[in-house]
Design a protein around this motif. Structure first.
Motif: not given
Ligand SMILES: [Fe+3]
Ligand SMILES: [Mg+2]
Ligand SMILES: [Zn+2]
Ligand SMILES: [Zn+2]
Lengths: 328, 776
Positions: A252-253, A322, A325, B555-556, B558, B608
């Protein structure tokens, strides 16, 4: 469930369903308030519970509502004694769910050695609440000889983590979003008072305690480092994460350090007392996996670092909204 | 100053004049004063020359024609490494001075002079180094006014030995004589040294015990490398880890110890001929390899002795030549190419101190070749490539940093902190902005400390008083924390705007322009992840006129590490649930069925799975769909594979990326959907990957032209990490030129986040000038 207003219907609901579940003489007195006996300093805390879904692997909103408040008392270095319960029910809530939740609360209270002594129930119209909200407040008797908190944290303190992390947050997310993981992740939701009290019973000098709830281990450590004006260094390899939880986080990261827990805490004790603390903690189921994960350093104030592979230290930050990245 | 009696002869009076010349630019540490001394004395002129924090000041008097000739000589034939940005001449009353001298430097006052980057060993020093009759024969720290360490040893300005790391080494009589002789090429060569008085080498075993000193240390290190061991070598700006580049086992060991599975290593060759034997070296590449900065140059690798694991699956090799006497001696001793990679732990800054090296590099190196000349600031090797036959810097470091760029309309005192990866720092002065060296990724606590130190260093060295700290919008960037701790008032500049401003500033340009900012990820002012942006910039602000059509990243972060996730997100955005069943496509097949289902849920629920308009991630998705890369172990890995796939000789019909006009007030979208449809059809039809990759790049180049037409701006700036892709840049530049536009792309400043600090400083300065808030 369709019990608007007060009156007979409500009284029947409470009598038939809620009071038996909590089974406490003080409640049975049907009075406006509870009369309690306490000697010495007391700790007092309150929290509201709005978790979705109401029922999840390893617990439900009722277990959370009892354990959460009991654990907050324990983190003050107090033996939890009394709890109040406020229930806000939405019209249409299945009675079976309510029955399960109050039963869980009763069981959790018994397991935590705490009495549910006063309460209140309201039913609101459909759409005015989301199924069921619970508020609990708790009173505990302070057993810590000196106040525990970030102010007591000192360089050289060992950072003890009571067990593996990330299970509650992942269990909730899986249940809420419908992620069908191969191995079901169960919440770590548990009462922590017995384990914490064992530290005091063993004569460990406890400097600070913090349960890891929202924001996970990362947020707890950053908050403590900032409040204490010290640096904390932890070792990635020392932090227990169950394999299936780690795999779920990776998929799910998510960073396990930032995932919520409901039955885990960190204790800051003098380095020399770490072994004794571990011995005391490991006798109690929710802390049977207690380990030292790091140590407190003098400076830089507020900095939490995590030593990873090869000995490279990364800076641990609090979860701010949130995770977006950063890699460009 | 002498005040001789004025000449009485009226004729002589008429011919004699006195000038004060102020020379600004890179004029210290390059032999400027001896040059002026020679030129002035040769013309029989009197007066003096001296260094000042503002530059070089010359007061000179004599025959008016001779004065003019001196001025012209300064302008036309200054020393090789000098760069004059301004030459001012002021008339003074003649005083009848006699003789010409080099006066003591003046400290204090405003500092407008340029700092000099480190310079590769010059031919004359190299000849002496190899001359058995020279007193510096095989002395690894030989240097002169034309070469040697500069920025890496400067502690303070003005540039004098007493303010460098060389202050620890008192000159011997012979060196002192050279240093004070204006006719000697070591006149005021601040790092001047010899075996009798200068720094010395030592070879340490892994625990720090001394194995050998001086030449024996060098010979011992060479022997260790020859035997397949890894030696940490203290060079100019930090440590290298050095291993035999031909030795498969040694390279594998280095990769395992560094935990760096794929990212290419640079290779130092003993000679240009050795590079030419295995790489294609164009004349421009040769010039670059031999330049005083001696960067690593990415060259097409034809094949040869290099172990494949040096640059796995990479058609290019990062090659460089020795740039210090130490490297010259070592490579001559070895006679074969060596891996020369930064001596650091993954994510940490390059190690500069030998004691620290023992600790930090203990698990990595078998031995340490060290010296006792302190490194004042860390400097990695610079990295360059050729775009359209011209150099482009990808890492701005040794030999280039610090760079000063004249910028108009920007006030002094803006201190910029860069981004999160490939960070650098910048500071504005009255007439220019100074960009510091590449600092690396702020993923480790050590790197964050180095970043804070670099900010403080730049301020101190330039004697500046910063007014405002400028950073990125992203709350998770570590640079933000460093800037907070400066205690300065802070502003932020949107990531992609900083990219565009950096490119404009590099070219000495100002808005208006159309900025094409394409990169991996950067936070947009709307709180979403941007990366495929068309920004119109003007003197008073900016507007996002178009973006890449967004798609989710399951998964952002990821998804940054796993291009297969970008592919899944793209397919999901295009085809919905149907995408999950496209298991004939490599990225989908690369997931276990259970993972696919869960990621499908993640996308459906929007958990996400942040939407992005990132062009870098679109490249990742395409590379994954073509089966080129499903997981990346370093930044840009997948996009590079796609670039290489589009080799010459495989022209494909460009895919369509139509620009869709949006409703009033909304942003236009570059739609990838028709290209994706065509791409999948081609994959399923078994079309050659080279043809597909070519069609992809050309389609995007055409899209840039369409956006430029839509924007109606003649100047089009290409910036952001995607323009490290030489093929994309080349086709885009050609297409823009054919369309009558003026494309600007990066040359001296990296197109990646290494340019952000410059862009941040400049944009904040421009907006300050226009009376706008930088984020407007
Ligand atoms: Fe970027
Ligand atoms: Mg709480
Ligand atoms: Zn030289
Ligand atoms: Zn000497």
């Amino acid at each position: 469930l369709a019990h608007g207003g007060g009156g007979r219907a409500m009284a029947r609901l409470i009598d038939a369903l809620i009071r038996p579940a909590f089974a406490d003489a003080e409640l049975d007195r049907r009075h406006d308030g509870a009369l309690l006996a306490l000697d010495g300093p007391a700790a007092f805390t309150t929290d509201s519970y709005v978790v979705r879904p109401l029922v999840f692997p390893g617990g439900d909103i009722g277990t959370l509502a009892v354990h959460g408040t009991v654990n907050d008392l324990a983190m003050c270095g107090a033996r939890p004694r009394y709890l109040s319960v406020g229930l806000i029910l939405e019209e249409g809530l299945p009675l079976a769910v309510l029955r399960r939740v109050v039963a869980s609360m009763g069981a959790a209270a018994t397991a935590s050695g705490v009495r549910l002594v006063t309460g209140d129930t309201k039913v609101v119209e459909r759409g005015k609440a989301d199924g069921l909200f619970i508020n609990t407040a708790g009173i505990g008797q302070v057993v810590a000889p000196v106040p525990v908190g970030p102010a007591g944290v000192e360089p050289g303190d060992a950072v003890i983590l009571s067990g593996d992390i990330g299970r509650h947050g992942m269990a909730i997310m899986a249940a809420r979003e419908g992620f069908g993981f191969e191995t079901v992740i169960e919440s770590d939701c548990a009462p922590l008072a017995e384990a914490v009290l064992a530290l005091f019973a063993a004569g460990v000098t406890v400097h600070c305690l913090r349960d890891l709830t929202r924001g996970g281990l990362a947020s707890a450590l950053v908050e403590i480092a900032e409040a204490a004006g010290r640096a904390i260094g932890i070792d990635e390899a020392a932090i227990p994460v169950a394999d299936h939880v780690l795999a779920a986080c990776e998929l799910l990261g998510l960073d396990p350090l930032q995932v919520a827990n409901e039955g885990r805490f960190v204790a800051f004790v003098p380095g020399a007392e770490a072994e004794r603390a571990l011995g005391a903690l490991r006798c109690h189921a929710p802390a049977s996996g207690a380990v030292v994960i790091g140590a407190v350093k003098e400076a830089p104030a507020g900095e939490v670092t995590c030593r990873g592979a090869l000995g490279v230290e990364r800076i641990i930050d609090m979860l701010s909204g949130e995770q977006l990245p950063r890699i460009c | 100053m002498k005040h001789d009696a004025l000449p009485t002869d009226p004729a002589a009076m008429a011919a004699v004049a006195r000038w004060r010349l102020t020379v600004r630019g890179t004029v210290q540490g390059v032999g400027f004063r001896p040059f002026v001394y020679r030129e002035a004395t040769a013309r029989g002129l009197a007066g003096w020359v001296r260094n000042s924090p503002a530059g070089v000041i010359i007061e000179v008097e004599g025959d008016a024609a001779a004065l003019a000739a001196l001025r012209d000589a300064i302008r036309r034939t200054p020393p090789a490494n000098a760069r004059i940005t301004a030459l001012e001449v002021r008339d003074l009353a003649p005083r009848g001075a006699a003789g010409f001298r080099i006066a003591t430097s003046e400290a204090g006052g405003p500092r407008s002079l340029q700092l000099l980057p480190d310079l590769a060993t010059c031919e004359r020093c190299l000849a002496e180094l190899l001359d058995p009759n020279d007193r510096r024969y095989r002395y690894p720290f030989i240097n002169c006014i034309d070469c040697g360490p500069r920025y890496s040893i400067i502690e303070d300005l003005p540039y004098d030995r007493s303010r460098t790391a060389m202050r620890h080494f008192p000159l011997c009589a012979a060196c002192r004589a050279e240093y004070h002789d204006p006719a000697n090429r070591r006149f005021h060569a601040e790092p001047n040294a010899c075996p009798a008085c200068g720094p010395r080498l030592a070879l340490w075993e892994a625990a720090g015990a001394v194995l050998a000193r001086d030449d024996d240390a060098l010979v011992g290190a060479a022997q260790a490398i020859r035997e397949g061991r890894i030696v940490a070598v203290k060079g100019l700006g930090g440590f290298h880890l050095v291993a035999d580049a031909r030795d498969v086992a040694a390279v594998a060991r280095l990769r395992a110890r560094k935990r760096r599975p794929d990212k290419p290593f640079a290779v130092m060759f003993p000679s240009l001929a050795a590079i030419q034997a295995c790489c294609d070296v164009s004349p421009a590449a040769e010039t670059l390899l031999l330049s005083a900065a001696r960067p690593i140059v990415l060259l097409p690798y034809r094949g040869g002795p290099i172990a494949p694991a040096v640059a796995p699956g990479n058609p290019r090799l990062g090659a460089l030549l020795p740039y210090t006497p130490l490297h010259h001696l070592l490579l001559r001793e070895l006679g074969f190419p060596v891996v020369a990679t930064s001596g650091n732990l993954g994510g940490e800054p390059i190690v500069t101190d030998e004691t620290l090296a023992l600790q930090r590099l203990s698990g990595l190196a078998d031995a340490f070749l060290v010296h006792d000349r302190p490194i004042v600031r860390p400097l990695d090797d610079s990295l360059a490539q050729l775009v359209g036959g011209a150099p482009q810097l990808l890492r701005h470091a040794r030999g280039h940093a610090p760079t000063s760029l004249p910028v108009a309309g920007v006030r002094a005192g803006l201190l910029a902190g860069g981004g999160h990866l490939k960070t650098s720092v910048a500071l504005t002065r009255e007439t220019d902005v100074v960009l510091g060296a590449h600092l690396g990724d702020l993923e480790s606590a050590e790197a964050c400390r180095a970043h804070a130190a670099a900010l403080a260093d730049l301020v101190r060295l330039l004697d500046a008083t910063p007014r405002l700290a400028v950073g990125d919008d992203h709350p998770g960037y570590a640079s933000r924390r460093t800037l907070e701790r400066t205690g300065l008032p802070r502003v932020t500049v949107p990531h992609h705007l900083a990219h565009v401003a950096a490119c404009l500033a590099e070219h000495g340009r100002a808005p208006p322009a159309l900025g094409v900012a394409w990169d991996g990820t950067g936070l947009g002012p709307d709180g979403t992840i941007w990366g495929g942006e068309f920004l119109r910039v003007s003197g008073s602000g900016w507007r996002r006129i178009a973006r890449l059509r967004p798609f989710p990243l399951p998964g952002g972060e990821a998804a940054v590490r796993e291009p297969r996730r970008a592919a899944l997100g793209l397919l999901y955005a295009a085809y919905g649930e149907r995408a999950l069943g496209m298991t004939d496509l490599t990225p989908l097949a690369a997931f276990a069925p259970g993972e696919r289902t869960i990621l499908g849920t993640l996308l459906a629920r929007g958990v996400n799975a942040p939407p992005t308009s990132s062009m870098g991630r679109l490249f990742d998705a395409c590379a994954a769909l073509l089966g080129l890369q499903q997981r990346s172990s370093f930044e840009g890995q997948a996009a590079m594979r796609l670039e290489w796939a589009a080799g010459p000789g495989t022209p494909g019909a460009a895919y369509a990326f139509p620009l869709r006009e949006a409703a009033e007030g909304a942003v236009a979208e570059l739609d990838w959907r028709p290209a994706l449809d065509a791409l999948l059809a081609d994959i399923r039809a078994g079309v050659d990957i080279g043809v597909i990759a070519d069609a992809w790049h050309r389609g995007l180049a055409a899209a840039i032209v369409a956006a430029a037409e839509h924007a109606g701006e003649r100047t089009v700036v290409l910036s952001g990490g995607c323009f490290q892709n030489t093929f994309l840049t080349e086709v885009a530049v050609a297409a823009l030129r054919a369309g009558g536009f003026e494309p600007l792309w990066h040359r001296r400043i990296p197109p990646n986040d290494g340019g952000l600090a410059l862009g941040q400083a400049v944009w904040a300065g421009w907006m300050e000038h226009a009376g706008e808030s930088p984020c407007a």
